[in-house]
Design a protein around this motif. Structure first.
Motif, PDB file in Angstrom:
ATOM      1  N   HIS A 141       0.833  -1.209   0.000  1.00  0.00           N
ATOM      2  CA  HIS A 141       0.000   0.000   0.000  1.00  0.00           C
ATOM      3  C   HIS A 141       0.866   1.258   0.000  1.00  0.00           C
ATOM      4  O   HIS A 141       0.576   2.226  -0.694  1.00  0.00           O
ATOM      5  CB  HIS A 141      -0.935   0.009   1.217  1.00  0.00           C
ATOM      6  CG  HIS A 141      -2.075  -0.968   1.111  1.00  0.00           C
ATOM      7  ND1 HIS A 141      -2.699  -1.516   2.204  1.00  0.00           N
ATOM      8  CD2 HIS A 141      -2.685  -1.498   0.026  1.00  0.00           C
ATOM      9  CE1 HIS A 141      -3.661  -2.335   1.799  1.00  0.00           C
ATOM     10  NE2 HIS A 141      -3.676  -2.345   0.485  1.00  0.00           N
ATOM     11  N   HIS A 165      -0.568  -6.128  -6.646  1.00  0.00           N
ATOM     12  CA  HIS A 165      -1.029  -6.046  -5.255  1.00  0.00           C
ATOM     13  C   HIS A 165      -2.380  -6.733  -5.076  1.00  0.00           C
ATOM     14  O   HIS A 165      -2.588  -7.477  -4.110  1.00  0.00           O
ATOM     15  CB  HIS A 165      -1.115  -4.572  -4.828  1.00  0.00           C
ATOM     16  CG  HIS A 165      -1.903  -4.378  -3.576  1.00  0.00           C
ATOM     17  ND1 HIS A 165      -1.473  -4.849  -2.352  1.00  0.00           N
ATOM     18  CD2 HIS A 165      -3.127  -3.817  -3.356  1.00  0.00           C
ATOM     19  CE1 HIS A 165      -2.386  -4.568  -1.435  1.00  0.00           C
ATOM     20  NE2 HIS A 165      -3.406  -3.953  -2.015  1.00  0.00           N
ATOM     21  N   PHE A 166      -3.297  -6.500  -6.010  1.00  0.00           N
ATOM     22  CA  PHE A 166      -4.609  -7.146  -5.912  1.00  0.00           C
ATOM     23  C   PHE A 166      -4.449  -8.669  -5.934  1.00  0.00           C
ATOM     24  O   PHE A 166      -5.094  -9.387  -5.166  1.00  0.00           O
ATOM     25  CB  PHE A 166      -5.517  -6.705  -7.079  1.00  0.00           C
ATOM     26  CG  PHE A 166      -6.027  -5.287  -6.971  1.00  0.00           C
ATOM     27  CD1 PHE A 166      -5.880  -4.545  -5.817  1.00  0.00           C
ATOM     28  CD2 PHE A 166      -6.689  -4.706  -8.051  1.00  0.00           C
ATOM     29  CE1 PHE A 166      -6.362  -3.243  -5.728  1.00  0.00           C
ATOM     30  CE2 PHE A 166      -7.178  -3.411  -7.969  1.00  0.00           C
ATOM     31  CZ  PHE A 166      -7.012  -2.670  -6.812  1.00  0.00           C
ATOM     32  N   GLU A 192      -3.252  -9.929  -2.512  1.00  0.00           N
ATOM     33  CA  GLU A 192      -4.332 -10.003  -1.520  1.00  0.00           C
ATOM     34  C   GLU A 192      -5.243 -11.196  -1.817  1.00  0.00           C
ATOM     35  O   GLU A 192      -5.621 -11.951  -0.910  1.00  0.00           O
ATOM     36  CB  GLU A 192      -5.160  -8.713  -1.534  1.00  0.00           C
ATOM     37  CG  GLU A 192      -4.514  -7.562  -0.796  1.00  0.00           C
ATOM     38  CD  GLU A 192      -5.441  -6.361  -0.656  1.00  0.00           C
ATOM     39  OE1 GLU A 192      -6.543  -6.358  -1.247  1.00  0.00           O
ATOM     40  OE2 GLU A 192      -5.039  -5.405   0.035  1.00  0.00           O
ATOM     41  N   HIS A 252     -14.797  -8.617  -2.447  1.00  0.00           N
ATOM     42  CA  HIS A 252     -13.550  -7.848  -2.495  1.00  0.00           C
ATOM     43  C   HIS A 252     -12.926  -7.925  -3.893  1.00  0.00           C
ATOM     44  O   HIS A 252     -12.484  -6.918  -4.460  1.00  0.00           O
ATOM     45  CB  HIS A 252     -12.581  -8.404  -1.437  1.00  0.00           C
ATOM     46  CG  HIS A 252     -11.488  -7.461  -1.059  1.00  0.00           C
ATOM     47  ND1 HIS A 252     -11.213  -7.106   0.230  1.00  0.00           N
ATOM     48  CD2 HIS A 252     -10.589  -6.797  -1.830  1.00  0.00           C
ATOM     49  CE1 HIS A 252     -10.186  -6.250   0.239  1.00  0.00           C
ATOM     50  NE2 HIS A 252      -9.791  -6.062  -0.998  1.00  0.00           N
ATOM     51  N   HIS A 301     -11.754  -5.091  -6.801  1.00  0.00           N
ATOM     52  CA  HIS A 301     -10.443  -5.099  -7.473  1.00  0.00           C
ATOM     53  C   HIS A 301     -10.622  -5.128  -8.987  1.00  0.00           C
ATOM     54  O   HIS A 301      -9.971  -4.366  -9.713  1.00  0.00           O
ATOM     55  CB  HIS A 301      -9.635  -6.337  -7.063  1.00  0.00           C
ATOM     56  CG  HIS A 301      -9.063  -6.274  -5.681  1.00  0.00           C
ATOM     57  ND1 HIS A 301      -8.440  -7.355  -5.098  1.00  0.00           N
ATOM     58  CD2 HIS A 301      -8.990  -5.259  -4.772  1.00  0.00           C
ATOM     59  CE1 HIS A 301      -8.012  -7.019  -3.888  1.00  0.00           C
ATOM     60  NE2 HIS A 301      -8.345  -5.753  -3.658  1.00  0.00           N
ATOM     61  N   HIS A 321     -10.659   2.354  -0.536  1.00  0.00           N
ATOM     62  CA  HIS A 321     -10.596   0.893  -0.562  1.00  0.00           C
ATOM     63  C   HIS A 321      -9.726   0.370   0.583  1.00  0.00           C
ATOM     64  O   HIS A 321     -10.105  -0.581   1.278  1.00  0.00           O
ATOM     65  CB  HIS A 321     -10.048   0.422  -1.916  1.00  0.00           C
ATOM     66  CG  HIS A 321      -9.974  -1.060  -2.049  1.00  0.00           C
ATOM     67  ND1 HIS A 321     -11.070  -1.845  -2.363  1.00  0.00           N
ATOM     68  CD2 HIS A 321      -8.932  -1.914  -1.897  1.00  0.00           C
ATOM     69  CE1 HIS A 321     -10.692  -3.116  -2.398  1.00  0.00           C
ATOM     70  NE2 HIS A 321      -9.406  -3.188  -2.123  1.00  0.00           N
ATOM     71  N   ASP A 380     -10.294  -3.029   2.616  1.00  0.00           N
ATOM     72  CA  ASP A 380      -9.127  -3.800   3.068  1.00  0.00           C
ATOM     73  C   ASP A 380      -9.137  -3.997   4.586  1.00  0.00           C
ATOM     74  O   ASP A 380      -8.772  -5.067   5.069  1.00  0.00           O
ATOM     75  CB  ASP A 380      -7.818  -3.099   2.648  1.00  0.00           C
ATOM     76  CG  ASP A 380      -7.493  -3.327   1.176  1.00  0.00           C
ATOM     77  OD1 ASP A 380      -8.233  -4.070   0.495  1.00  0.00           O
ATOM     78  OD2 ASP A 380      -6.501  -2.751   0.699  1.00  0.00           O
ATOM     79  N   TYR A 435     -10.625  -7.190   6.166  1.00  0.00           N
ATOM     80  CA  TYR A 435      -9.969  -8.508   6.241  1.00  0.00           C
ATOM     81  C   TYR A 435      -8.872  -8.543   7.307  1.00  0.00           C
ATOM     82  O   TYR A 435      -8.353  -9.611   7.617  1.00  0.00           O
ATOM     83  CB  TYR A 435      -9.429  -8.957   4.879  1.00  0.00           C
ATOM     84  CG  TYR A 435      -8.256  -8.183   4.298  1.00  0.00           C
ATOM     85  CD1 TYR A 435      -7.017  -8.113   4.944  1.00  0.00           C
ATOM     86  CD2 TYR A 435      -8.380  -7.532   3.072  1.00  0.00           C
ATOM     87  CE1 TYR A 435      -5.950  -7.418   4.400  1.00  0.00           C
ATOM     88  CE2 TYR A 435      -7.321  -6.836   2.516  1.00  0.00           C
ATOM     89  CZ  TYR A 435      -6.109  -6.778   3.182  1.00  0.00           C
ATOM     90  OH  TYR A 435      -5.058  -6.090   2.637  1.00  0.00           O
TER      91      TYR A 435
HETATM   92 FE1  FEO Z   1      -5.207  -3.365  -0.940  1.00  0.00          FE
HETATM   93 FE2  FEO Z   1      -7.926  -4.751  -1.736  1.00  0.00          FE
HETATM   94  O1  FEO Z   1      -6.487  -3.711  -2.146  1.00  0.00           O
END
Ligand code: FEO
Length: 136
Positions: free
Chosen positions: A21, A58-59, A62, A77, A81, A118, A123, A126
């Protein structure tokens, strides 16, 4: 000058994700500075491309964690994305076709606000789930 600044309230208590991030925020700031300094299309295009590629990376990171640990909100989620990734790729395609005019400050602020909201809302949902699975 930074368009977006990292704060501890953005943390999801997972070092790898927090670092990703932070890098996304940094890339947005680099793109913002490049625009303000009137950098040429090659520079803007490279930074925009890096921002979009890193966002997709990054998506994926995750989503792999969600699947590995059975996160119940995975589908919702991932939909967020997918929507942003599609818009970002369309933005890059337009930039490649039309040039500098397609990266307006408005578009950059849209990306910044989307990412900030987001991270702060979706985020953070979770964080406790994955932290509870030992992901930190
Ligand atoms: Fe950090 Fe769900 O993007």
């Amino acid at each position: 000058m930074a368009l977006i600044t990292w704060e501890e309230t953005y943390s999801v208590n997972i070092r790898e994700i927090d670092d990703q991030h932070k890098k996304l925020f940094n890339l947005i700031n680099i793109l913002y500075d490049a625009m303000r300094e009137g950098r040429d299309n090659d520079v803007l295009g490279r930074v925009l491309s890096e921002l979009i590629d890193y966002t997709v990376y990054h998506f994926d990171a995750e989503e792999r964690l969600f699947q590995k640990h059975g996160y119940p909100e995975y589908k919702h989620h991932k939909k967020e994305h997918d929507n942003l990734a599609r818009q970002a790729v369309e933005l890059r395609d337009k930039f490649n076709l039309d040039g500098y005019g397609m990266i307006s400050l408005e578009v950059l602020i849209f990306l910044k606000d989307w990412l900030k909201n987001h991270v702060m809302v979706t985020d953070r949902k979770y964080a406790s789930f994955l932290n509870g699975k030992g992901v930190v």
